[in-house]
Write an enzyme that holds these catalytic residues in place. Structure first.
Site, PDB file in Angstrom:
ATOM      1  N   ALA A 194      38.251  30.729  47.320  1.00  0.00           N
ATOM      2  CA  ALA A 194      37.858  32.013  47.453  1.00  0.00           C
ATOM      3  C   ALA A 194      36.184  31.823  47.367  1.00  0.00           C
ATOM      4  CB  ALA A 194      38.097  32.725  46.261  1.00  0.00           C
TER       5      ALA A 194
ATOM      6  N   ARG B 238      41.857  39.013  39.922  1.00  0.00           N
ATOM      7  CA  ARG B 238      41.570  39.496  41.419  1.00  0.00           C
ATOM      8  C   ARG B 238      41.758  40.901  41.743  1.00  0.00           C
ATOM      9  NH1 ARG B 238      42.679  35.743  45.730  1.00  0.00           N
ATOM     10  NH2 ARG B 238      43.431  34.334  44.526  1.00  0.00           N
TER      11      ARG B 238
ATOM     12  N   ASP C  51      40.758  32.377  53.739  1.00  0.00           N
ATOM     13  CA  ASP C  51      41.906  31.533  53.910  1.00  0.00           C
ATOM     14  C   ASP C  51      42.392  31.631  55.390  1.00  0.00           C
ATOM     15  OD1 ASP C  51      42.018  30.551  51.478  1.00  0.00           O
ATOM     16  OD2 ASP C  51      43.496  32.185  50.562  1.00  0.00           O
TER      17      ASP C  51
ATOM     18  N   GLU D  95      44.022  46.848  56.723  1.00  0.00           N
ATOM     19  CA  GLU D  95      44.706  46.448  55.713  1.00  0.00           C
ATOM     20  C   GLU D  95      46.206  46.794  55.863  1.00  0.00           C
ATOM     21  OE1 GLU D  95      46.839  44.713  52.946  1.00  0.00           O
ATOM     22  OE2 GLU D  95      44.634  43.966  53.389  1.00  0.00           O
TER      23      GLU D  95
ATOM     24  N   ARG E 236      53.056  31.773  37.526  1.00  0.00           N
ATOM     25  CA  ARG E 236      51.875  32.639  36.979  1.00  0.00           C
ATOM     26  C   ARG E 236      52.265  33.563  36.066  1.00  0.00           C
ATOM     27  NH1 ARG E 236      48.995  34.062  42.480  1.00  0.00           N
ATOM     28  NH2 ARG E 236      50.768  35.637  42.677  1.00  0.00           N
TER      29      ARG E 236
END
Length: 454
Positions: free
Chosen positions: A345, A134, A332, A53, A216
């Site tokens: 998702a 999430r 994605d 990551e 958002r």
């Protein structure tokens, strides 16, 4: 190999196998939801997994996300711990119907809450969404990963997959190098893995602006109730109107209201390399100035600072394949979707199940543990995955782009007609809920076996 193949008991530390046929060593590039979920599935199949990551940690904050009943079925088959993680942080829609409201025409808050403001209804039981934050779901899953599986601060620069080499070699921006038998790219919409796999000059290696932007925000559920009423605030709610639409649903055990305001944007996005930008609610207000009083009051309770999100997807130039050699793309990174079907998702969850299925099936077909045989098995598994997933996932990307225009009364075939919008919603949504997961898994295994027999 039956649908329950992944339900068999496995060591989940990735160390089973023997000296002649050691466990497969899989690198996953990207530690988001689909990357971590795929890791849990592969660990359950007895494989060694390392997740690379680029960030320094899992995110502390994040927007809402929802998963269909089909996605949860896939989670259970992939690894029951994934579904348990969702149960810990997710909420089911309380209302048996998804209601689509007129956010534009009502002239009072009372009218906006009345039956007359409902454009149409659709059953919530088929899609059966569970919503969550999430970041909370990601961290709940990450707790199930063994120590040392995730390596943070690892930004991929390149990889080498030479046919004559035992391993795929990954190189990172910090100068470090890693090796793996197989590599899965789960690094999101602006995927570096996609560019490397397809080539910089291939238009399909990039995602493109949909001319939709989202604002958002998360507000206390009490603020949502003041503006929209108790019923709307405690259930998934969609308000439709010209050139914009609003999706809201409760999260964090019905204490917070997650709000997305989507707006059509005819201009180009200024920086395609960055999906987000800072914004204020003053930027949102003009797009909704002629909407109903309830919607304008909802804008008033938004925080002054908002997260602005440019929506990119791969609809304009879909990839011709998700796999080359011992490297593949998922989620994605393979098929970046806009959020207007609420299933981007979910497609990644299906990907994770098929990847675990094909890799396990291919390894089961091995008659020896030689490097050549193992490489051939990985290639067969990844090509089978691509073949099984390409059509459905790319349909979703294309259809989701259309759904954004339908919500905003911009789709020529439906306009602002409630009857036509409902018919189009139902036709497209049926492809999501009328899906045979067992058939998908069986097709994946069959395709692996066919390729291994060639």
């Amino acid at each position: 190999m039956p649908t329950s193949t992944l339900n068999r008991s496995h060591k989940e530390n990735g160390v089973n196998g023997d000296a002649s046929n050691p466990p497969l060593n899989v690198a996953i590039v990207g530690g988001g939801i689909i990357g971590v979920m795929t890791a849990l599935g592969l660990l359950r199949c007895g494989m060694r997994v390392t997740v690379y990551e680029r960030a320094d940690d899992f995110p502390e904050v994040g927007a809402g996300i929802a998963f269909t009943g089909v996605a949860r079925e896939c989670m259970q088959l992939l690894n029951p711990r994934v579904l348990e993680a969702l149960k810990h942080v997710g909420e089911e829609n309380k209302h048996p119907l998804n209601r689509y409201w007129d956010g534009f025409n009502p002239t009072s808050k009372d009218e906006a809450r009345s039956e007359n403001a409902i454009l149409f209804r659709m059953s919530a039981r088929e899609l059966a969404y569970w919503g969550c934050l999430r970041s909370m779901f990601l961290r709940e899953m990450a707790r199930e990963l063994p120590d040392g599986v995730t390596k943070f601060g690892k930004e991929l620069v390149s990889y080498v997959d030479d046919e004559g080499s035992d391993k795929v070699v990954l190189r990172f921006a910090d100068g470090s190098v890693a090796e793996a038998d197989a590599v899965i790219g789960c690094d999101g919409i602006h995927s570096r893995m996609r560019v490397l796999l397809l080539g910089e000059k291939d238009p399909a290696s990039h995602a493109y602006y949909t001319h939709k932007v989202a604002y958002r925000a998360i507000v206390p559920i009490s603020d949502g109730i003041t503006a929209l009423g108790d019923d709307k605030s405690n259930n998934q709610c969609v308000h439709m109107g010209p050139d914009a639409h609003i999706v809201s649903f409760p999260v964090n055990k019905w204490t917070l209201l997650n709000i997305f305001i989507f707006k059509h944007d005819p201009k180009p996005w200024p920086d395609p390399s960055r999906l987000t930008a800072s914004a204020t609610k003053d930027e949102v207000a003009p797009a909704l100035k002629n909407w109903s009083p309830a919607i304008k009051e909802l804008v008033d309770v938004l925080p002054e600072q908002l997260s602005k999100w440019a929506i990119f997807d791969t609809a304009d130039h879909p990839a011709s394949t998700y796999a080359r050699g011992r490297v593949c793309l998922a989620g994605d990174a393979a098929h970046a979707s806009s959020p207007f079907h609420g299933a981007g998702a979910c497609m990644g969850v299906e990907d994770a199940l098929v990847l675990a299925t094909t890799l396990q099936a291919a390894m089961a077909e091995l008659h020896d543990g030689s490097t050549a045989s193992r490489s051939r098995a990985v290639i067969a598994a990844f090509q089978a995955f691509s073949d099984v997933r390409l059509e459905r996932s790319q349909w979703l990307v294309s259809s989701s782009r259309d759904m954004g225009d339908i919500y905003q009364w911009r789709y020529p075939a439906t306009g602002s007609s409630p009857e036509k919008c409902k018919a189009e919603f139902e036709r497209r949504s049926r492809n999501l809920w009328e899906f045979d997961v067992a058939k998908m898994v069986a097709e994946a295994v069959s395709e692996v076996e066919r390729r291994m027999d060639e």
